[in-house]
Design an enzyme around this catalytic site. Structure first.
Site, PDB file in Angstrom:
ATOM      1  N   SER A  20     -11.149  29.684 -23.906  1.00  0.00           N
ATOM      2  CA  SER A  20     -12.099  28.579 -23.755  1.00  0.00           C
ATOM      3  C   SER A  20     -12.099  27.755 -25.032  1.00  0.00           C
ATOM      4  CB  SER A  20     -13.514  29.123 -23.522  1.00  0.00           C
ATOM      5  OG  SER A  20     -14.466  28.088 -23.673  1.00  0.00           O
TER       6      SER A  20
ATOM      7  N   TYR B  52     -20.451  34.742 -24.604  1.00  0.00           N
ATOM      8  CA  TYR B  52     -19.268  34.150 -23.956  1.00  0.00           C
ATOM      9  C   TYR B  52     -18.229  33.746 -25.013  1.00  0.00           C
ATOM     10  CZ  TYR B  52     -16.528  30.740 -21.250  1.00  0.00           C
ATOM     11  OH  TYR B  52     -15.512  30.027 -20.651  1.00  0.00           O
TER      12      TYR B  52
HETATM   13  P1  NAD Z   1     -14.724  29.858 -11.334  1.00  0.00           P
HETATM   14  O1  NAD Z   1     -16.073  30.492 -11.408  1.00  0.00           O
HETATM   15  O2  NAD Z   1     -14.514  28.686 -10.446  1.00  0.00           O
HETATM   16  O3  NAD Z   1     -13.639  30.971 -10.975  1.00  0.00           O
HETATM   17  C1  NAD Z   1     -13.661  32.243 -11.590  1.00  0.00           C
HETATM   18  C2  NAD Z   1     -13.095  33.244 -10.608  1.00  0.00           C
HETATM   19  O4  NAD Z   1     -13.085  34.526 -11.254  1.00  0.00           O
HETATM   20  C3  NAD Z   1     -13.952  33.382  -9.338  1.00  0.00           C
HETATM   21  O5  NAD Z   1     -13.138  33.300  -8.185  1.00  0.00           O
HETATM   22  C4  NAD Z   1     -14.582  34.751  -9.485  1.00  0.00           C
HETATM   23  O6  NAD Z   1     -14.810  35.405  -8.241  1.00  0.00           O
HETATM   24  C5  NAD Z   1     -13.548  35.482 -10.323  1.00  0.00           C
HETATM   25  N1  NAD Z   1     -14.147  36.614 -11.025  1.00  0.00           N
HETATM   26  C6  NAD Z   1     -15.310  36.643 -11.729  1.00  0.00           C
HETATM   27  N2  NAD Z   1     -15.556  37.864 -12.194  1.00  0.00           N
HETATM   28  C7  NAD Z   1     -14.522  38.653 -11.780  1.00  0.00           C
HETATM   29  C8  NAD Z   1     -14.219  40.019 -11.941  1.00  0.00           C
HETATM   30  N3  NAD Z   1     -15.038  40.843 -12.608  1.00  0.00           N
HETATM   31  N4  NAD Z   1     -13.082  40.503 -11.386  1.00  0.00           N
HETATM   32  C9  NAD Z   1     -12.258  39.690 -10.689  1.00  0.00           C
HETATM   33  N5  NAD Z   1     -12.505  38.377 -10.486  1.00  0.00           N
HETATM   34  C10 NAD Z   1     -13.626  37.861 -11.033  1.00  0.00           C
HETATM   35  O7  NAD Z   1     -14.367  29.498 -12.848  1.00  0.00           O
HETATM   36  P2  NAD Z   1     -13.296  28.488 -13.509  1.00  0.00           P
HETATM   37  O8  NAD Z   1     -14.052  27.346 -14.062  1.00  0.00           O
HETATM   38  O9  NAD Z   1     -12.137  28.267 -12.620  1.00  0.00           O
HETATM   39  O10 NAD Z   1     -12.875  29.363 -14.778  1.00  0.00           O
HETATM   40  C11 NAD Z   1     -11.683  30.113 -14.839  1.00  0.00           C
HETATM   41  C12 NAD Z   1     -11.497  30.591 -16.271  1.00  0.00           C
HETATM   42  O11 NAD Z   1     -11.452  29.467 -17.143  1.00  0.00           O
HETATM   43  C13 NAD Z   1     -12.655  31.478 -16.765  1.00  0.00           C
HETATM   44  O12 NAD Z   1     -12.131  32.532 -17.544  1.00  0.00           O
HETATM   45  C14 NAD Z   1     -13.463  30.522 -17.623  1.00  0.00           C
HETATM   46  O13 NAD Z   1     -14.187  31.195 -18.634  1.00  0.00           O
HETATM   47  C15 NAD Z   1     -12.384  29.630 -18.193  1.00  0.00           C
HETATM   48  N6  NAD Z   1     -12.884  28.335 -18.638  1.00  0.00           N
HETATM   49  C16 NAD Z   1     -13.289  27.377 -17.746  1.00  0.00           C
HETATM   50  C17 NAD Z   1     -13.756  26.157 -18.228  1.00  0.00           C
HETATM   51  C18 NAD Z   1     -14.189  25.043 -17.310  1.00  0.00           C
HETATM   52  O14 NAD Z   1     -14.478  23.958 -17.814  1.00  0.00           O
HETATM   53  N7  NAD Z   1     -14.226  25.230 -16.003  1.00  0.00           N
HETATM   54  C19 NAD Z   1     -13.833  25.930 -19.601  1.00  0.00           C
HETATM   55  C20 NAD Z   1     -13.446  26.922 -20.469  1.00  0.00           C
HETATM   56  C21 NAD Z   1     -12.965  28.122 -19.980  1.00  0.00           C
END
Ligand code: NAD
Length: 251
Positions: A141, A154
């Site tokens: 992130s 986080y």
């Molecule tokens: P999202 O919530 O849309 O998708 C996350 C997925 O992970 C979901 O399908 C959820 O069911 C799955 N998940 C959660 N806990 C789990 C577990 N214990 N075991 C297996 N699967 C699990 O989130 P996103 O925005 O697509 O984020 C994806 C990654 O990117 C994450 O690691 C997040 O921290 C990181 N991220 C996202 C952003 C953003 O702007 N969206 C920014 C920085 C980092």
């Protein structure tokens, strides 16, 4: 790419992981879509298969449970062959003032965002060593680069993932395995919209877009494109790196 390879994407049922799963399938990887949410994982695998690509769902798997992870990796090996590409994308977010973070919240955040990738890496690296080739991409992130208030647990988990990336890259470079991290910033996914709805973003998504140098939120496909390059043969000399995909929000 001359040979068919297998990719395992965690959190592949939604947002960034969904886009990565579909992109890697499109690029010719037999793709295993792992997610705690079984329906979501199945939908993504089905979408890929509908386009003629090879994909399976690993639904109901919790990355914070080592036994479930080992079982899932064994299933991938049996159905698609050993996973030589691993994308550790599954993650949760959380907002809490530092003094209110309980041990339970802290432990859960670390268990999913950092121990999960640790278990996955230990499960797949032996196959990569045997193949003499492997690619690991950890989705961290941008908050690990700049910090983020009310997200200490986080941010600490994601900063840990950056450290995991750098140390693994040094240990396994000689084995033909590259390990990199993409720290996304401000990508339009269900996670981001949930934060917006709960008033936790410090403004709307549109307001943030106005302050972003490229003047738009990121798309899951932006992260998927960078990931697709990092797992390609062409990226073999890139390892241990933090590859920002954030519209210029962090430089
Ligand atoms: P999202 O919530 O849309 O998708 C996350 C997925 O992970 C979901 O399908 C959820 O069911 C799955 N998940 C959660 N806990 C789990 C577990 N214990 N075991 C297996 N699967 C699990 O989130 P996103 O925005 O697509 O984020 C994806 C990654 O990117 C994450 O690691 C997040 O921290 C990181 N991220 C996202 C952003 C953003 O702007 N969206 C920014 C920085 C980092």
């Amino acid at each position: 790419m001359s040979t068919r390879r297998t990719a395992l994407v965690t959190g592949g049922g939604s947002g960034i992981g969904r886009a990565i799963s579909l992109r890697l399938a499109e690029n010719g990887f037999a793709t295993a879509v792992l997610d705690l949410n079984g329906d979501a994982a199945e939908q993504v695998a089905e979408q890929a298969r509908g386009k003629g690509y090879e994909a399976v769902a690993l639904g109901g798997v919790d990355v914070s449970d080592r036994d479930q992870v080992n079982d899932a990796v064994t299933r991938v090996r049996k159905t698609l062959g050993p996973a030589l590409v691993l994308v550790n994308n599954a993650g949760i977010t959380g907002y809490k003032r530092f003094l209110n973070i309980s041990d339970e919240l802290w432990d859960r955040m670390l268990a999913i965002n950092l121990s999960g990738p640790f278990y996955l890496c230990q499960a797949v690296v032996p196959d990569m060593i045997e193949a003499g080739w492997g690619r690991i991409v950890n989705i961290s992130s941008s908050s690990a680069q700049g910090g983020q208030q009310y997200m200490t647990h986080y941010v600490a988990s994601k900063a840990g993932l950056v450290g995991l990336t750098k140390a693994l890259a040094l240990e396994f470079g000689p084995a033909g395995i590259t390990v990199n991290t993409i720290p996304p910033g401000f990508v339009d996914t269900p996670m981001l919209r949930m934060s917006e709805e709960r008033g936790l973003l410090g403004g709307s998504v549109d307001q943030h877009a106005e302050r972003t140098p490229v003047r738009r939120p990121g798309r899951p496909e932006d992260i998927a494109a960078a990931c697709a390059f990092l797992v390609s043969d062409d990226a073999g000399y890139i390892t241990g790196q933090v590859i920002g995909v954030n519209g210029g929000r962090n430089t």
